[in-house]
Write an enzyme that holds these catalytic residues in place. Sequence first.
Site, short mmCIF file in Angstrom:
data_model
loop_
_atom_site.label_atom_id
_atom_site.label_comp_id
_atom_site.label_asym_id
_atom_site.label_seq_id
_atom_site.Cartn_x
_atom_site.Cartn_y
_atom_site.Cartn_z
N LYS A 14 -27.36 43.64 5.87
CA LYS A 14 -28.24 42.68 5.19
C LYS A 14 -27.90 41.24 5.58
O LYS A 14 -28.81 40.44 5.83
CB LYS A 14 -28.14 42.83 3.66
CG LYS A 14 -28.54 44.20 3.14
CD LYS A 14 -28.59 44.25 1.63
CE LYS A 14 -27.24 44.12 0.95
NZ LYS A 14 -26.32 45.28 1.14
N ARG A 89 -29.92 44.71 -7.58
CA ARG A 89 -29.00 45.84 -7.38
C ARG A 89 -29.08 46.84 -8.52
O ARG A 89 -28.34 47.83 -8.53
CB ARG A 89 -27.58 45.32 -7.28
CG ARG A 89 -27.05 45.18 -5.86
CD ARG A 89 -25.61 44.78 -6.00
NE ARG A 89 -24.80 44.93 -4.84
CZ ARG A 89 -24.59 43.99 -3.92
NH1 ARG A 89 -25.22 42.85 -3.97
NH2 ARG A 89 -23.75 44.22 -2.94
N ARG A 128 -15.08 45.08 8.88
CA ARG A 128 -15.37 43.76 8.31
C ARG A 128 -14.19 43.25 7.47
O ARG A 128 -13.88 42.07 7.47
CB ARG A 128 -16.63 43.85 7.45
CG ARG A 128 -17.00 42.55 6.77
CD ARG A 128 -18.35 42.62 6.09
NE ARG A 128 -18.29 43.19 4.76
CZ ARG A 128 -19.34 43.39 3.99
NH1 ARG A 128 -20.55 43.11 4.43
NH2 ARG A 128 -19.22 43.90 2.79
N ARG A 134 -12.91 39.24 2.08
CA ARG A 134 -13.56 39.78 0.87
C ARG A 134 -12.61 40.74 0.18
O ARG A 134 -11.65 41.23 0.77
CB ARG A 134 -14.81 40.57 1.25
CG ARG A 134 -15.89 39.73 1.87
CD ARG A 134 -17.11 40.61 2.00
NE ARG A 134 -18.17 39.97 2.74
CZ ARG A 134 -19.45 40.14 2.46
NH1 ARG A 134 -19.82 40.91 1.46
NH2 ARG A 134 -20.37 39.56 3.18
N ARG A 145 -17.36 50.98 -4.21
CA ARG A 145 -18.62 50.25 -3.98
C ARG A 145 -19.74 51.22 -3.59
O ARG A 145 -20.87 51.06 -4.03
CB ARG A 145 -18.44 49.22 -2.87
CG ARG A 145 -17.66 48.00 -3.29
CD ARG A 145 -17.95 46.83 -2.37
NE ARG A 145 -19.33 46.39 -2.50
CZ ARG A 145 -19.88 45.44 -1.77
NH1 ARG A 145 -19.20 44.84 -0.85
NH2 ARG A 145 -21.13 45.10 -1.96
P1 AMP Z 1 -22.20 41.41 -1.49
O1 AMP Z 1 -21.73 40.14 -0.87
O2 AMP Z 1 -23.71 41.43 -1.62
O3 AMP Z 1 -21.70 42.61 -0.78
O4 AMP Z 1 -21.63 41.45 -2.99
C1 AMP Z 1 -20.24 41.42 -3.29
C2 AMP Z 1 -20.00 41.80 -4.75
O5 AMP Z 1 -20.63 40.84 -5.60
C3 AMP Z 1 -20.56 43.15 -5.19
O6 AMP Z 1 -19.69 44.20 -4.92
C4 AMP Z 1 -20.75 42.93 -6.70
O7 AMP Z 1 -19.52 43.03 -7.39
C5 AMP Z 1 -21.18 41.48 -6.74
N1 AMP Z 1 -22.67 41.34 -6.68
C6 AMP Z 1 -23.40 40.74 -5.69
N2 AMP Z 1 -24.71 40.79 -5.95
C7 AMP Z 1 -24.83 41.43 -7.15
C8 AMP Z 1 -25.93 41.81 -7.96
N3 AMP Z 1 -27.20 41.55 -7.59
N4 AMP Z 1 -25.66 42.46 -9.14
C9 AMP Z 1 -24.41 42.72 -9.52
N5 AMP Z 1 -23.32 42.42 -8.80
C10 AMP Z 1 -23.51 41.77 -7.61
#
Ligand code: AMP
Length: 189
Positions: A14, A89, A128, A134, A145
């Site tokens: 993404k 999500r 990654r 991260r 996850r």
């Molecule tokens: P990402 O960078 O999109 O992979 O998100 C990293 C982490 O942020 C995820 O594992 C969640 O803990 C949190 N997170 C990001 N977007 C959301 C969302 N829309 N709803 C809930 N948690 C989120």
Amino acid sequence: MKYLVLFGPPGSGKGTQSENIIKKYGYAHISTGDVLRAETANQTPLGVEAKKFMDAGQLVPDSLIIDMLAKTMDSYTDAKGIIFDGFPRTVAQAQALKEMLGKRGADVTVMINLQVDNDELIKRLLERGKTSGRSDDNLETIKKRLDTYNSQTAPVIDFYKEDGKLENIKGVGSIDDIFNAISKVIDAK
Ligand code: AMP
């Protein structure tokens, strides 16, 4: 204005494909993960709260995310389009987005679902994790996850299918080929 939901499990590409869309189409980009990481780095109350969930491979609660998204979206009233990356999500978030856009007399234009199998995702996320800084840089968090994705996030696909917005795209192969498939979908809308 076009409202594009870029959807897929963690590691499906993404972020990478968002960059390509921004370059070609000049859309604004909202990554809830990026916003949360910035809040965490600045140690805001939201960031401190969110970090606990992020480190455990869990979702940050809907109420926090929906408030945050509403505020972020208000700063993009003039954009040609907005890419939602990593949001919604949960089905509750998808419903909240529909309501928020409805108040603007708008709706999601299309939901692009990047499809990648589990083994490939684990491989990509471990790779990654070596450089990303991260919290999902270890197999335990990555597996959590992916479980969270399957139980709470995958149902969002049906929400958009029923709403007539779903476009599935195979997220495996060259980045350029995947982007060409995405471009075709955007150009058709
Ligand atoms: P990402 O960078 O999109 O992979 O998100 C990293 C982490 O942020 C995820 O594992 C969640 O803990 C949190 N997170 C990001 N977007 C959301 C969302 N829309 N709803 C809930 N948690 C989120």
